[in-house]
Design a protein around this motif. Sequence first.
Motif, PDB file in Angstrom:
ATOM      1  N   ARG A  37      10.726  58.426  36.470  1.00  0.00           N
ATOM      2  CA  ARG A  37      10.138  57.083  36.506  1.00  0.00           C
ATOM      3  C   ARG A  37      10.978  56.113  35.672  1.00  0.00           C
ATOM      4  NH1 ARG A  37       4.328  57.645  34.813  1.00  0.00           N
ATOM      5  NH2 ARG A  37       4.236  58.810  36.755  1.00  0.00           N
ATOM      6  N   PRO A  38      11.432  55.005  36.281  1.00  0.00           N
ATOM      7  CA  PRO A  38      12.272  54.055  35.545  1.00  0.00           C
ATOM      8  C   PRO A  38      11.453  53.157  34.620  1.00  0.00           C
ATOM      9  CG  PRO A  38      11.916  53.266  37.764  1.00  0.00           C
ATOM     10  CD  PRO A  38      11.260  54.622  37.679  1.00  0.00           C
ATOM     11  N   ALA A  39      12.120  52.593  33.626  1.00  0.00           N
ATOM     12  CA  ALA A  39      11.486  51.619  32.737  1.00  0.00           C
ATOM     13  C   ALA A  39      11.153  50.367  33.538  1.00  0.00           C
ATOM     14  CB  ALA A  39      12.419  51.280  31.589  1.00  0.00           C
ATOM     15  N   LYS A  40      10.087  49.670  33.146  1.00  0.00           N
ATOM     16  CA  LYS A  40       9.665  48.455  33.850  1.00  0.00           C
ATOM     17  C   LYS A  40      10.434  47.213  33.403  1.00  0.00           C
ATOM     18  CE  LYS A  40       4.901  49.687  34.973  1.00  0.00           C
ATOM     19  NZ  LYS A  40       3.487  49.273  34.816  1.00  0.00           N
ATOM     20  N   ASP A  41      11.056  47.256  32.228  1.00  0.00           N
ATOM     21  CA  ASP A  41      11.697  46.057  31.668  1.00  0.00           C
ATOM     22  C   ASP A  41      13.169  45.931  32.064  1.00  0.00           C
ATOM     23  OD1 ASP A  41      12.622  48.178  30.169  1.00  0.00           O
ATOM     24  OD2 ASP A  41      12.464  47.141  28.255  1.00  0.00           O
ATOM     25  N   GLN A  42      13.418  46.068  33.355  1.00  0.00           N
ATOM     26  CA  GLN A  42      14.754  45.926  33.916  1.00  0.00           C
ATOM     27  C   GLN A  42      14.610  45.279  35.286  1.00  0.00           C
ATOM     28  OE1 GLN A  42      16.605  49.636  35.323  1.00  0.00           O
ATOM     29  NE2 GLN A  42      14.639  50.644  34.971  1.00  0.00           N
ATOM     30  N   PRO A  43      15.682  44.718  35.825  1.00  0.00           N
ATOM     31  CA  PRO A  43      15.588  44.143  37.172  1.00  0.00           C
ATOM     32  C   PRO A  43      15.233  45.217  38.215  1.00  0.00           C
ATOM     33  CG  PRO A  43      17.515  43.308  36.047  1.00  0.00           C
ATOM     34  CD  PRO A  43      16.971  44.435  35.203  1.00  0.00           C
ATOM     35  N   PHE A  44      14.440  44.789  39.193  1.00  0.00           N
ATOM     36  CA  PHE A  44      14.105  45.615  40.352  1.00  0.00           C
ATOM     37  C   PHE A  44      14.533  44.836  41.586  1.00  0.00           C
ATOM     38  CE2 PHE A  44      11.791  48.075  37.404  1.00  0.00           C
ATOM     39  CZ  PHE A  44      11.448  49.279  38.009  1.00  0.00           C
ATOM     40  N   TYR A  45      15.091  45.545  42.559  1.00  0.00           N
ATOM     41  CA  TYR A  45      15.687  44.928  43.732  1.00  0.00           C
ATOM     42  C   TYR A  45      14.932  45.302  45.005  1.00  0.00           C
ATOM     43  CZ  TYR A  45      19.520  44.266  40.470  1.00  0.00           C
ATOM     44  OH  TYR A  45      20.273  43.899  39.381  1.00  0.00           O
TER      45      TYR A  45
ATOM     46  N   PHE B 217      20.197  56.966  50.276  1.00  0.00           N
ATOM     47  CA  PHE B 217      20.049  55.772  51.081  1.00  0.00           C
ATOM     48  C   PHE B 217      20.842  54.630  50.480  1.00  0.00           C
ATOM     49  CE2 PHE B 217      16.374  55.192  48.222  1.00  0.00           C
ATOM     50  CZ  PHE B 217      16.417  53.836  47.918  1.00  0.00           C
ATOM     51  N   ARG B 218      21.092  53.634  51.318  1.00  0.00           N
ATOM     52  CA  ARG B 218      21.833  52.450  50.916  1.00  0.00           C
ATOM     53  C   ARG B 218      21.147  51.240  51.513  1.00  0.00           C
ATOM     54  NH1 ARG B 218      25.527  51.088  55.173  1.00  0.00           N
ATOM     55  NH2 ARG B 218      27.106  50.297  53.775  1.00  0.00           N
ATOM     56  N   GLY B 219      21.517  50.047  51.047  1.00  0.00           N
ATOM     57  CA  GLY B 219      20.887  48.861  51.599  1.00  0.00           C
ATOM     58  C   GLY B 219      21.511  47.589  51.083  1.00  0.00           C
ATOM     59  N   VAL B 220      21.030  46.473  51.625  1.00  0.00           N
ATOM     60  CA  VAL B 220      21.485  45.155  51.208  1.00  0.00           C
ATOM     61  C   VAL B 220      20.347  44.486  50.436  1.00  0.00           C
ATOM     62  CG1 VAL B 220      20.895  44.116  53.451  1.00  0.00           C
ATOM     63  CG2 VAL B 220      22.490  42.959  51.934  1.00  0.00           C
ATOM     64  N   ILE B 221      20.686  43.891  49.306  1.00  0.00           N
ATOM     65  CA  ILE B 221      19.693  43.236  48.449  1.00  0.00           C
ATOM     66  C   ILE B 221      19.277  41.913  49.064  1.00  0.00           C
ATOM     67  CG2 ILE B 221      19.323  42.153  46.186  1.00  0.00           C
ATOM     68  CD1 ILE B 221      21.427  44.227  45.120  1.00  0.00           C
ATOM     69  N   PHE B 222      17.943  41.697  49.175  1.00  0.00           N
ATOM     70  CA  PHE B 222      17.471  40.413  49.676  1.00  0.00           C
ATOM     71  C   PHE B 222      16.572  39.676  48.690  1.00  0.00           C
ATOM     72  CE2 PHE B 222      14.146  43.258  51.220  1.00  0.00           C
ATOM     73  CZ  PHE B 222      12.976  42.521  51.048  1.00  0.00           C
ATOM     74  N   ASP B 223      16.235  40.306  47.571  1.00  0.00           N
ATOM     75  CA  ASP B 223      15.468  39.630  46.519  1.00  0.00           C
ATOM     76  C   ASP B 223      15.593  40.439  45.239  1.00  0.00           C
ATOM     77  OD1 ASP B 223      13.883  37.708  45.320  1.00  0.00           O
ATOM     78  OD2 ASP B 223      12.027  38.324  46.293  1.00  0.00           O
ATOM     79  N   VAL B 224      15.388  39.763  44.094  1.00  0.00           N
ATOM     80  CA  VAL B 224      15.495  40.413  42.783  1.00  0.00           C
ATOM     81  C   VAL B 224      14.319  39.971  41.924  1.00  0.00           C
ATOM     82  CG1 VAL B 224      16.927  40.764  40.730  1.00  0.00           C
ATOM     83  CG2 VAL B 224      18.021  40.279  42.929  1.00  0.00           C
TER      84      VAL B 224
ATOM     85  N   ASN C 281       5.685  45.288  40.995  1.00  0.00           N
ATOM     86  CA  ASN C 281       4.993  45.982  42.074  1.00  0.00           C
ATOM     87  C   ASN C 281       3.672  46.496  41.519  1.00  0.00           C
ATOM     88  OD1 ASN C 281       4.479  47.290  44.545  1.00  0.00           O
ATOM     89  ND2 ASN C 281       6.586  48.001  44.742  1.00  0.00           N
ATOM     90  N   SER C 282       2.928  47.253  42.302  1.00  0.00           N
ATOM     91  CA  SER C 282       1.611  47.717  41.867  1.00  0.00           C
ATOM     92  C   SER C 282       1.708  48.906  40.907  1.00  0.00           C
ATOM     93  CB  SER C 282       0.769  48.124  43.073  1.00  0.00           C
ATOM     94  OG  SER C 282       1.291  49.308  43.650  1.00  0.00           O
ATOM     95  N   ASP C 283       0.678  49.062  40.089  1.00  0.00           N
ATOM     96  CA  ASP C 283       0.607  50.225  39.193  1.00  0.00           C
ATOM     97  C   ASP C 283       0.540  51.515  39.995  1.00  0.00           C
ATOM     98  OD1 ASP C 283       0.724  48.732  36.853  1.00  0.00           O
ATOM     99  OD2 ASP C 283      -1.462  48.523  36.733  1.00  0.00           O
ATOM    100  N   GLU C 284      -0.119  51.483  41.150  1.00  0.00           N
ATOM    101  CA  GLU C 284      -0.211  52.669  42.005  1.00  0.00           C
ATOM    102  C   GLU C 284       1.175  53.100  42.482  1.00  0.00           C
ATOM    103  OE1 GLU C 284      -3.983  50.616  41.770  1.00  0.00           O
ATOM    104  OE2 GLU C 284      -2.115  49.842  42.578  1.00  0.00           O
ATOM    105  N   TRP C 285       1.982  52.127  42.871  1.00  0.00           N
ATOM    106  CA  TRP C 285       3.346  52.430  43.308  1.00  0.00           C
ATOM    107  C   TRP C 285       4.126  53.074  42.165  1.00  0.00           C
ATOM    108  CZ3 TRP C 285       8.301  51.315  41.866  1.00  0.00           C
ATOM    109  CH2 TRP C 285       9.299  51.528  42.807  1.00  0.00           C
TER     110      TRP C 285
END
Length: 114
Positions: free
Chosen positions: A52-60, A26-33, A39-43
């Motif tokens: 599973r990615p590290a949490k200490d990096q930017p999420f888009y 998939f592809r997309g356009v970034i609208f927030d960083v 996000n939630s722990d459940e997610w």
Amino acid sequence: MTRTDPVTQQARFTIGEVVKHRLLDFRGVIFDVDPVFANSDEWYEAIPEQIRPAKDQPFYHLLAENAESSYVAYVSQQNLVPDEEGEEVDHPLINGLFDGFDGARYKLRPQHRH
């Protein structure tokens, strides 16, 4: 002096940039960083541990599309790469946030600028 807070990575991508997922189709356009995971722990726990990615990096936050649908995605920096195709993203929310596509990126509407 010892640093006690985690060192976070600088955002590699910007709002309006078109990106694609490194592993998934998939592809997309970034609208927030988010500078780090917000996000939630459940997610987070729903992601298979081996990818599973590290949490200490930017999420888009992306207005995303694949061959079947349009949706909103939340993706770690490590899983994004620039989309070099130069094609528009087909998502119904794009016109509400952006003012057009110049072949490389979308221009954020003035009322949505921070």
